[in-house]
Write a protein that holds these residues in place. Structure first.
Motif, PDB file in Angstrom:
ATOM      1  N   ILE A  65       9.842  73.338  12.443  1.00  0.00           N
ATOM      2  CA  ILE A  65       8.786  72.105  12.116  1.00  0.00           C
ATOM      3  C   ILE A  65       8.289  73.034  10.536  1.00  0.00           C
ATOM      4  O   ILE A  65       7.735  72.059  10.310  1.00  0.00           O
ATOM      5  CB  ILE A  65       7.785  73.226  12.976  1.00  0.00           C
ATOM      6  N   GLU A  66       8.056  73.897   9.916  1.00  0.00           N
ATOM      7  CA  GLU A  66       7.935  74.497   8.493  1.00  0.00           C
ATOM      8  C   GLU A  66       8.999  74.275   7.625  1.00  0.00           C
ATOM      9  O   GLU A  66       8.652  72.763   6.302  1.00  0.00           O
ATOM     10  CB  GLU A  66       7.909  75.623   8.537  1.00  0.00           C
ATOM     11  N   LYS A  67      10.261  73.580   7.705  1.00  0.00           N
ATOM     12  CA  LYS A  67      11.449  73.298   7.508  1.00  0.00           C
ATOM     13  C   LYS A  67      11.084  71.821   7.381  1.00  0.00           C
ATOM     14  O   LYS A  67      11.226  71.113   6.505  1.00  0.00           O
ATOM     15  CB  LYS A  67      12.900  73.782   7.723  1.00  0.00           C
ATOM     16  N   GLN A  68      11.489  71.303   8.547  1.00  0.00           N
ATOM     17  CA  GLN A  68      10.893  69.624   8.554  1.00  0.00           C
ATOM     18  C   GLN A  68       9.728  69.186   7.341  1.00  0.00           C
ATOM     19  O   GLN A  68      10.557  67.681   7.786  1.00  0.00           O
ATOM     20  CB  GLN A  68      11.142  69.284  10.022  1.00  0.00           C
ATOM     21  N   THR A  69       8.925  69.588   7.907  1.00  0.00           N
ATOM     22  CA  THR A  69       8.149  69.244   7.195  1.00  0.00           C
ATOM     23  C   THR A  69       8.248  69.033   5.406  1.00  0.00           C
ATOM     24  O   THR A  69       7.483  68.136   4.815  1.00  0.00           O
ATOM     25  CB  THR A  69       6.470  70.095   7.402  1.00  0.00           C
ATOM     26  N   VAL A  70       8.661  70.419   4.915  1.00  0.00           N
ATOM     27  CA  VAL A  70       9.160  69.980   3.457  1.00  0.00           C
ATOM     28  C   VAL A  70      10.408  69.229   3.300  1.00  0.00           C
ATOM     29  O   VAL A  70       9.789  68.654   2.657  1.00  0.00           O
ATOM     30  CB  VAL A  70       9.591  71.413   3.031  1.00  0.00           C
ATOM     31  N   LEU A  71      10.671  68.702   4.762  1.00  0.00           N
ATOM     32  CA  LEU A  71      11.793  67.674   3.759  1.00  0.00           C
ATOM     33  C   LEU A  71      11.531  66.525   3.580  1.00  0.00           C
ATOM     34  O   LEU A  71      12.080  65.853   3.258  1.00  0.00           O
ATOM     35  CB  LEU A  71      12.889  67.912   4.766  1.00  0.00           C
ATOM     36  N   LYS A  72      10.370  66.201   4.654  1.00  0.00           N
ATOM     37  CA  LYS A  72       9.353  65.191   4.122  1.00  0.00           C
ATOM     38  C   LYS A  72       8.762  65.100   2.263  1.00  0.00           C
ATOM     39  O   LYS A  72       9.101  63.740   2.342  1.00  0.00           O
ATOM     40  CB  LYS A  72       8.252  64.997   4.471  1.00  0.00           C
ATOM     41  N   LYS A  73       9.567  65.262   1.511  1.00  0.00           N
ATOM     42  CA  LYS A  73       9.563  65.149   0.552  1.00  0.00           C
ATOM     43  C   LYS A  73      10.668  64.978  -0.074  1.00  0.00           C
ATOM     44  O   LYS A  73      10.633  64.245  -1.269  1.00  0.00           O
ATOM     45  CB  LYS A  73       8.881  66.735  -0.247  1.00  0.00           C
ATOM     46  N   THR A  74      11.544  64.751   0.597  1.00  0.00           N
ATOM     47  CA  THR A  74      12.633  64.102   0.054  1.00  0.00           C
ATOM     48  C   THR A  74      12.748  62.564   0.860  1.00  0.00           C
ATOM     49  O   THR A  74      13.793  62.334   0.897  1.00  0.00           O
ATOM     50  CB  THR A  74      14.272  64.610   1.049  1.00  0.00           C
ATOM     51  N   ALA A  75      12.115  61.934   1.344  1.00  0.00           N
ATOM     52  CA  ALA A  75      11.803  61.109   1.267  1.00  0.00           C
ATOM     53  C   ALA A  75      12.211  59.812  -0.042  1.00  0.00           C
ATOM     54  O   ALA A  75      13.112  58.840   0.021  1.00  0.00           O
ATOM     55  CB  ALA A  75      10.680  60.587   2.064  1.00  0.00           C
ATOM     56  N   PHE A  76      12.196  60.481  -0.793  1.00  0.00           N
ATOM     57  CA  PHE A  76      12.474  59.603  -1.982  1.00  0.00           C
ATOM     58  C   PHE A  76      13.520  60.507  -2.459  1.00  0.00           C
ATOM     59  O   PHE A  76      13.472  61.213  -3.310  1.00  0.00           O
ATOM     60  CB  PHE A  76      10.695  59.437  -3.110  1.00  0.00           C
ATOM     61  N   GLN A  77      14.810  58.821  -2.595  1.00  0.00           N
ATOM     62  CA  GLN A  77      15.652  60.099  -3.151  1.00  0.00           C
ATOM     63  C   GLN A  77      16.370  58.658  -4.154  1.00  0.00           C
ATOM     64  O   GLN A  77      16.787  57.642  -3.776  1.00  0.00           O
ATOM     65  CB  GLN A  77      16.901  59.535  -1.913  1.00  0.00           C
ATOM     66  N   PRO A  78      15.939  58.970  -5.561  1.00  0.00           N
ATOM     67  CA  PRO A  78      16.407  58.166  -6.823  1.00  0.00           C
ATOM     68  C   PRO A  78      17.793  58.869  -7.118  1.00  0.00           C
ATOM     69  O   PRO A  78      17.785  60.199  -6.523  1.00  0.00           O
ATOM     70  CB  PRO A  78      15.612  58.456  -7.442  1.00  0.00           C
ATOM     71  N   GLU A  79      19.082  58.256  -7.472  1.00  0.00           N
ATOM     72  CA  GLU A  79      20.079  58.911  -7.824  1.00  0.00           C
ATOM     73  C   GLU A  79      19.699  59.401  -9.184  1.00  0.00           C
ATOM     74  O   GLU A  79      19.179  59.424  -9.896  1.00  0.00           O
ATOM     75  CB  GLU A  79      21.160  57.143  -8.433  1.00  0.00           C
ATOM     76  N   PRO A  80      20.786  60.052  -9.868  1.00  0.00           N
ATOM     77  CA  PRO A  80      20.868  61.071 -10.328  1.00  0.00           C
ATOM     78  C   PRO A  80      20.956  60.590 -11.311  1.00  0.00           C
ATOM     79  O   PRO A  80      21.282  59.453 -11.799  1.00  0.00           O
ATOM     80  CB  PRO A  80      21.642  62.183 -10.125  1.00  0.00           C
ATOM     81  N   LEU A  81      19.611  61.248 -13.011  1.00  0.00           N
ATOM     82  CA  LEU A  81      19.800  60.563 -14.032  1.00  0.00           C
ATOM     83  C   LEU A  81      21.376  60.693 -15.248  1.00  0.00           C
ATOM     84  O   LEU A  81      21.742  62.018 -15.073  1.00  0.00           O
ATOM     85  CB  LEU A  81      18.889  61.276 -15.467  1.00  0.00           C
ATOM     86  N   GLU A  82      21.958  59.714 -14.770  1.00  0.00           N
ATOM     87  CA  GLU A  82      22.935  59.101 -15.688  1.00  0.00           C
ATOM     88  C   GLU A  82      22.967  59.253 -17.318  1.00  0.00           C
ATOM     89  O   GLU A  82      21.969  58.595 -17.566  1.00  0.00           O
ATOM     90  CB  GLU A  82      23.896  58.107 -15.209  1.00  0.00           C
ATOM     91  N   VAL A  83      23.603  60.258 -17.876  1.00  0.00           N
ATOM     92  CA  VAL A  83      23.497  60.538 -19.767  1.00  0.00           C
ATOM     93  C   VAL A  83      24.269  60.117 -20.536  1.00  0.00           C
ATOM     94  O   VAL A  83      25.922  61.316 -19.878  1.00  0.00           O
ATOM     95  CB  VAL A  83      22.735  61.356 -20.170  1.00  0.00           C
ATOM     96  N   GLN A  84      25.211  59.620 -21.116  1.00  0.00           N
ATOM     97  CA  GLN A  84      26.120  59.140 -21.558  1.00  0.00           C
ATOM     98  C   GLN A  84      25.820  59.271 -23.176  1.00  0.00           C
ATOM     99  O   GLN A  84      25.254  58.324 -23.759  1.00  0.00           O
ATOM    100  CB  GLN A  84      26.685  57.816 -21.081  1.00  0.00           C
ATOM    101  N   TYR A  85      27.435  59.786 -24.256  1.00  0.00           N
ATOM    102  CA  TYR A  85      27.191  59.579 -25.578  1.00  0.00           C
ATOM    103  C   TYR A  85      28.750  58.861 -25.389  1.00  0.00           C
ATOM    104  O   TYR A  85      30.071  59.437 -25.085  1.00  0.00           O
ATOM    105  CB  TYR A  85      26.860  60.671 -26.072  1.00  0.00           C
ATOM    106  N   GLN A  86      28.562  58.384 -26.564  1.00  0.00           N
ATOM    107  CA  GLN A  86      30.087  57.395 -27.510  1.00  0.00           C
ATOM    108  C   GLN A  86      29.955  58.105 -28.152  1.00  0.00           C
ATOM    109  O   GLN A  86      29.161  57.705 -29.430  1.00  0.00           O
ATOM    110  CB  GLN A  86      30.182  56.328 -26.351  1.00  0.00           C
TER     111      GLN A  86
END
Length: 416
Positions: A65-86
């Motif tokens: 129950i504790e684990k599933q409660t903590v996983l509520k924080k994963t509802a917002f799932q943005p993509e990984p930040l993409e950093v590029q150098y050229q």
């Protein structure tokens, strides 16, 4: 379940049997001393309370129950930040630099759908814990009355020992006066020794029952049932649906809710994602130019999420069918348990209203007649065995009644 019965046939003891008896007495004394030195008597209610507090399976359920409660924080799932150098000659012959940062964010109902799904998973873990708690309550109750059954057998053994001790005294007196032969004395001594051996064995059986109860309560203390507890289990009447039916229905309905939210989540994943970015670059290595970007990630090939949503819809149907199936099995099982309970109750009623009275009358009459010389040795033994059998059957009837009453109180859904 172990049934403990006594053999009423008289057999002489050899030297090896005497040695075994002495070893059993010593081992039993040591074991019994260890157990009784720190035994704590508790009521059934307290035993169940302790089991639910100590049981590791329930603690694991709490962690789920504790684990599933903590996983509520994963509802917002943005993509990984993409950093590029050229770097290089991409504007002129000079070596220029370009740095860009881009981040995609979920839009639409995906975050809301994820959060609702996780909330339903928390509730499902709670329903699972409720079912585990129910099973633990049943296991503790069975172990509690198994120990009391062992106590009742011990009391019967003590009663038999008293009866045959009196028989031995009468046999010795009759032999001294020449009224009977030595066979009666030998037979009585053999029976007393046999009962003493059984007493030693019963001490071990009772120790096993105690450890079974201790296992379900999961404590280091040597806990035993309160000796004031009635040997007969009192079934609690429930109106309407039984407790297990409510728990089972809640669990499967919650499972259906999880699959519904899961399907909504898969559908929401078909929506585009919004991307925002920033860049900075040099031109001819002299000036720094900056800017912003915006874009969309559009899932053109959404067949995967569509298929997953369809699979969740199928899981909903499966859970509903499983609920209907288990309701049917539970109703049939309850009818079977009810019939068995009535059967055991009828048997117990006979021994309580008539059987035990007959046994007492047979013993008292036979003892008086034998002591007065009005009854032969073999007739006395025959009547005594008949009365003892009635008492044994009463102990078994009580045990069978308790088992059937507890099963009726706590029916369990079978896997097959």
């Amino acid at each position: 379940m172990k049934n403990i019965l006594y053999n009423t046939n008289t057999t002489p003891f050899a030297n090896s049997a005497k040695k075994l008896l002495r070893a059993l007495r010593l081992s039993t004394f040591l074991l019994a001393s260890t157990l009784t030195s720190a035994q704590a008597q508790i009521s059934l209610e307290k035993a169940i309370e302790l089991a639910k507090s100590n049981n590791i399976d329930l603690k694991i359920a709490d962690k789920e129950i504790e684990k599933q409660t903590v996983l509520k924080k994963t509802a917002f799932q943005p993509e990984p930040l993409e950093v590029q150098y050229q770097g290089g000659q991409f504007n002129s012959a000079d070596y220029d630099h370009n740095v860009s940062i881009q981040q995609f964010f979920p839009i639409g109902n995906i975050t809301k759908a994820n959060r609702q799904l996780q909330e339903e998973l928390v509730k499902l873990a709670e329903k699972q814990k409720a079912l585990s708690s129910y099973e633990i309550e049943k296991a503790v109750t069975l172990a509690y009355y198994q120990y009391l059954y062992g106590v009742s057998i011990q009391k019967l053994n003590a009663e038999l020992n008293e009866i045959y001790t009196k028989f031995l005294k009468n046999a010795e007196l009759r032999f001294q006066t020449g009224e009977s032969g030595n066979i009666e004395v030998i037979s009585a001594k053999a029976k007393v020794k046999e009962i003493e051996t059984q007493k030693a064995q019963l001490e071990f059986d009772l120790a096993i029952y105690q450890k079974q109860l201790q296992f379900f309560i999961q404590t280091d203390e040597n806990i035993v049932p309160d000796d004031k507890t009635s040997l007969q289990y009192s079934i609690v009447k429930e109106g309407g649906n039984s407790k297990i039916e409510g728990l089972m229905t809640d669990y499967y309905q919650q499972q259906i809710s999880v699959y519904q939210k899961e399907a909504s989540t898969h559908k929401a994943m078909r929506t585009p994602k919004l991307g925002l970015g920033y860049f900075a670059q040099t031109i001819d290595t002299k000036s720094l130019y900056q800017g912003f970007t915006a874009g969309l990630q559009i899932p053109l090939f959404g067949g995967v999420n569509t298929a997953k949503a369809q699979a969740s819809a199928i899981s909903i149907s499966q859970s509903q069918l499983a609920l209907d199936k288990n309701k049917l099995k539970l109703n049939l099982q309850k009818q079977e348990l009810q019939n068995n309970f009535k059967k055991q109750q009828k048997s117990l009623d006979y021994y309580q209203t008539e059987g035990l009275q007959y046994a007492s009358q047979i013993i008292n009459t036979a003892q008086k007649s034998y002591a007065n010389g009005d009854m032969s040795y073999w007739s006395y033994i025959s009547f005594l065995n008949q009365a003892i059998d009635i008492k044994k059957q009463y102990a078994e009837a009580t045990h069978n009644y308790n088992q059937s009453a507890i099963e009726l109180q706590f029916p369990t859904i079978k896997n097959n």
